[in-house]
Scaffold this active site. Structure first.
Site, PDB file in Angstrom:
ATOM      1  N   ARG A   1      -0.834   7.190   6.912  1.00 41.91           N
ATOM      2  CA  ARG A   1      -0.740   7.167   5.339  1.00 41.91           C
ATOM      3  C   ARG A   1      -1.174   8.298   4.758  1.00 41.91           C
ATOM      4  O   ARG A   1      -0.432   8.733   3.750  1.00 41.91           O
ATOM      5  CB  ARG A   1      -1.251   6.062   4.897  1.00 41.91           C
ATOM      6  CG  ARG A   1      -0.930   4.685   4.996  1.00 41.91           C
ATOM      7  CD  ARG A   1      -1.583   3.552   4.152  1.00 41.91           C
ATOM      8  NE  ARG A   1      -1.506   2.173   4.718  1.00 41.91           N
ATOM      9  CZ  ARG A   1      -0.419   1.354   4.627  1.00 41.91           C
ATOM     10  NH1 ARG A   1       0.591   1.880   3.927  1.00 41.91           N
ATOM     11  NH2 ARG A   1      -0.364   0.185   5.254  1.00 41.91           N
TER      12      ARG A   1
ATOM     13  N   VAL B   1       9.495   5.736  10.218  1.00 37.20           N
ATOM     14  CA  VAL B   1       8.904   7.101   9.505  1.00 37.20           C
ATOM     15  C   VAL B   1       7.395   6.631   9.084  1.00 37.20           C
ATOM     16  O   VAL B   1       7.190   5.441   8.717  1.00 37.20           O
ATOM     17  CB  VAL B   1       9.494   7.633   8.491  1.00 37.20           C
ATOM     18  CG1 VAL B   1      11.036   8.140   9.157  1.00 37.20           C
ATOM     19  CG2 VAL B   1      10.077   6.828   7.400  1.00 37.20           C
TER      20      VAL B   1
ATOM     21  N   GLU C   1       8.430   2.325  -4.951  1.00 33.39           N
ATOM     22  CA  GLU C   1       8.152   1.959  -3.863  1.00 33.39           C
ATOM     23  C   GLU C   1       8.240   3.043  -2.894  1.00 33.39           C
ATOM     24  O   GLU C   1       8.976   4.028  -2.988  1.00 33.39           O
ATOM     25  CB  GLU C   1       9.161   0.689  -3.457  1.00 33.39           C
ATOM     26  CG  GLU C   1       9.550   0.403  -2.124  1.00 33.39           C
ATOM     27  CD  GLU C   1       8.258  -0.627  -1.421  1.00 33.39           C
ATOM     28  OE1 GLU C   1       7.196  -0.288  -1.760  1.00 33.39           O
ATOM     29  OE2 GLU C   1       8.417  -1.610  -1.244  1.00 33.39           O
ATOM     30  N   ASP C   2       7.535   3.161  -1.644  1.00 28.22           N
ATOM     31  CA  ASP C   2       7.449   4.207  -0.680  1.00 28.22           C
ATOM     32  C   ASP C   2       9.193   3.936  -0.014  1.00 28.22           C
ATOM     33  O   ASP C   2       9.748   5.167   0.131  1.00 28.22           O
ATOM     34  CB  ASP C   2       6.390   3.847   0.239  1.00 28.22           C
ATOM     35  CG  ASP C   2       6.507   2.517   0.951  1.00 28.22           C
ATOM     36  OD1 ASP C   2       7.435   1.566   0.629  1.00 28.22           O
ATOM     37  OD2 ASP C   2       5.680   2.189   2.113  1.00 28.22           O
TER      38      ASP C   2
ATOM     39  N   LYS D   1      16.505   3.606   3.412  1.00 21.99           N
ATOM     40  CA  LYS D   1      17.048   3.513   4.587  1.00 21.99           C
ATOM     41  C   LYS D   1      18.538   2.453   4.488  1.00 21.99           C
ATOM     42  O   LYS D   1      18.185   1.298   5.049  1.00 21.99           O
ATOM     43  CB  LYS D   1      16.175   2.784   5.754  1.00 21.99           C
ATOM     44  CG  LYS D   1      15.385   3.390   6.923  1.00 21.99           C
ATOM     45  CD  LYS D   1      14.728   2.434   7.821  1.00 21.99           C
ATOM     46  CE  LYS D   1      13.309   3.129   8.010  1.00 21.99           C
ATOM     47  NZ  LYS D   1      12.690   1.960   8.909  1.00 21.99           N
TER      48      LYS D   1
ATOM     49  N   ASP E   1      14.073  -0.956   2.945  1.00 18.26           N
ATOM     50  CA  ASP E   1      14.715  -0.745   4.337  1.00 18.26           C
ATOM     51  C   ASP E   1      15.779  -1.955   4.288  1.00 18.26           C
ATOM     52  O   ASP E   1      16.941  -1.902   3.885  1.00 18.26           O
ATOM     53  CB  ASP E   1      13.561  -0.981   5.124  1.00 18.26           C
ATOM     54  CG  ASP E   1      13.707  -1.132   6.865  1.00 18.26           C
ATOM     55  OD1 ASP E   1      14.858  -0.898   7.113  1.00 18.26           O
ATOM     56  OD2 ASP E   1      12.967  -1.556   7.616  1.00 18.26           O
TER      57      ASP E   1
ATOM     58  N   LYS F   1       0.962  -1.280  -0.059  1.00 18.22           N
ATOM     59  CA  LYS F   1       0.040  -0.239   0.035  1.00 18.22           C
ATOM     60  C   LYS F   1       0.626   1.145   0.123  1.00 18.22           C
ATOM     61  O   LYS F   1       0.422   2.455  -0.524  1.00 18.22           O
ATOM     62  CB  LYS F   1      -0.926  -0.123   1.311  1.00 18.22           C
ATOM     63  CG  LYS F   1      -1.857  -0.983   1.341  1.00 18.22           C
ATOM     64  CD  LYS F   1      -2.664  -0.980   2.720  1.00 18.22           C
ATOM     65  CE  LYS F   1      -3.614  -2.259   2.989  1.00 18.22           C
ATOM     66  NZ  LYS F   1      -4.171  -2.088   4.285  1.00 18.22           N
ATOM     67  N   GLY F   2       1.893   1.402   0.526  1.00 16.26           N
ATOM     68  CA  GLY F   2       2.832   2.337   0.786  1.00 16.26           C
ATOM     69  C   GLY F   2       3.056   3.242  -0.571  1.00 16.26           C
ATOM     70  O   GLY F   2       3.492   4.629  -0.140  1.00 16.26           O
TER      71      GLY F   2
ATOM     72  N   ASP G   1       2.636   3.833   6.871  1.00 12.00           N
ATOM     73  CA  ASP G   1       1.865   3.826   7.932  1.00 12.00           C
ATOM     74  C   ASP G   1       2.468   3.118   9.322  1.00 12.00           C
ATOM     75  O   ASP G   1       3.603   2.860   9.440  1.00 12.00           O
ATOM     76  CB  ASP G   1       0.666   2.781   7.653  1.00 12.00           C
ATOM     77  CG  ASP G   1       1.155   1.301   8.003  1.00 12.00           C
ATOM     78  OD1 ASP G   1       2.262   0.964   7.070  1.00 12.00           O
ATOM     79  OD2 ASP G   1       0.473   0.535   8.544  1.00 12.00           O
TER      80      ASP G   1
HETATM   81  P1  IMP Z   1      12.005  -3.988   3.326  1.00 11.37           P
HETATM   82  O1  IMP Z   1      11.486  -4.967   2.756  1.00 11.37           O
HETATM   83  O2  IMP Z   1      12.743  -4.238   4.706  1.00 11.37           O
HETATM   84  O3  IMP Z   1      12.923  -3.272   2.595  1.00 11.37           O
HETATM   85  O4  IMP Z   1      10.750  -3.184   3.713  1.00 11.37           O
HETATM   86  C1  IMP Z   1      10.045  -2.512   2.836  1.00 11.37           C
HETATM   87  C2  IMP Z   1       8.412  -2.288   3.258  1.00 11.37           C
HETATM   88  O5  IMP Z   1       8.541  -2.251   4.698  1.00 11.37           O
HETATM   89  C3  IMP Z   1       8.207  -0.797   2.761  1.00 11.37           C
HETATM   90  O6  IMP Z   1       7.469  -1.121   1.618  1.00 11.37           O
HETATM   91  C4  IMP Z   1       7.307  -0.373   4.015  1.00 11.37           C
HETATM   92  O7  IMP Z   1       5.838  -0.625   3.738  1.00 11.37           O
HETATM   93  C5  IMP Z   1       7.713  -0.976   5.218  1.00 11.37           C
HETATM   94  N1  IMP Z   1       8.687  -0.049   5.897  1.00 11.37           N
HETATM   95  C6  IMP Z   1       9.890  -0.177   5.928  1.00 11.37           C
HETATM   96  N2  IMP Z   1      10.531   0.785   7.004  1.00 11.37           N
HETATM   97  C7  IMP Z   1       9.452   1.571   7.335  1.00 11.37           C
HETATM   98  C8  IMP Z   1       8.970   2.663   8.091  1.00 11.37           C
HETATM   99  O8  IMP Z   1      10.190   3.269   8.617  1.00 11.37           O
HETATM  100  N3  IMP Z   1       7.855   3.011   8.330  1.00 11.37           N
HETATM  101  C9  IMP Z   1       6.907   2.604   7.704  1.00 11.37           C
HETATM  102  N4  IMP Z   1       6.785   1.483   6.881  1.00 11.37           N
HETATM  103  C10 IMP Z   1       8.222   0.647   6.657  1.00 11.37           C
END
Ligand code: IMP
Length: 186
Positions: A171, A159, A104-105, A137, A108, A48-49, A165
């Site tokens: 959001r 964040v 993508e938002d 990040k 991480d 959703k982000g 969210d």
């Molecule tokens: P990753 O798979 O760890 O790279 O995370 C990606 C997804 O985790 C993003 O699309 C977000 O939906 C969620 N996410 C990661 N960090 C944050 C944050 O700081 N706030 C909110 N959602 C996050």
């Protein structure tokens, strides 16, 4: 009562609406230049982000675009990646021979995008695949994922806002915010 007054007192602005819009315009200018000869750029928004970033970016693109949506989930209701990427809806048209830009938002750990890139490559042979992320990040990365368009680098803090969210909330904020842990929430 305004929405602002109903937010926790320790929720602080990290990136303002103006900063977001200015940076997204810069990214859009670069994307317009890179894809100036494309038949159509397929924007694949990761829900959703990614919905606000995708929407604002798409409005600033002047090249022909198609917009597609997929939905993945990796966080559940926690402020930490579960480490397991759950595909909720991966329905896409045939992307063979197409220019594809994933939107993508935030990146991480990189697990979500690593999973999706691999999935996409196993089913489609696009002409090009690039990745646009609003927030990076870097410190939290567990998988190497090449990012082509990055809005802002942020520290390893949770964040919210502008699509992101915390347990389903925030959001809708037009800016990026963080929780100041030194200040008690109201
Ligand atoms: P990753 O798979 O760890 O790279 O995370 C990606 C997804 O985790 C993003 O699309 C977000 O939906 C969620 N996410 C990661 N960090 C944050 C944050 O700081 N706030 C909110 N959602 C996050």
């Amino acid at each position: 009562m305004t929405t602002e007054t109903m937010l926790p007192a320790n929720l602080k602005t990290l990136i303002s609406e103006e900063q977001l819009q200015q940076r997204i315009q810069e990214l859009a200018d670069e994307i317009n230049r890179t894809y100036r000869d494309t038949e159509a750029l397929y924007l694949v928004c990761i829900l959703k982000g990614g919905f606000m970033f995708c929407s604002d970016l798409a409005k600033k693109l002047t090249i022909p675009c198609q917009v597609e949506f997929i939905r993945l989930s990796s966080y559940g209701n926690q402020q930490k990646s579960s480490g397991v990427v759950k595909p909720v809806d991966l329905t896409l048209p045939n992307l063979n021979g197409k220019d594809v830009l994933l939107i993508e938002d935030i990146i991480d750990t990189g697990l979500t995008l690593d999973f999706f890139m691999e999935y996409l490559a196993s089913l489609h042979t696009p002409k090009s695949i690039r990745l646009a992320v609003l927030l990076d990040k870097k410190e939290a990365r567990q998988r190497h994922v090449e990012t082509h368009y990055v809005g802002f680098e942020v520290g390893n803090q949770y964040v919210v806002g502008y699509g992101l969210d915390d347990q389903g909330l925030y959001r809708n904020l037009p800016y990026i915010a963080y929780f100041d842990l030194d200040e008690a929430a109201r």
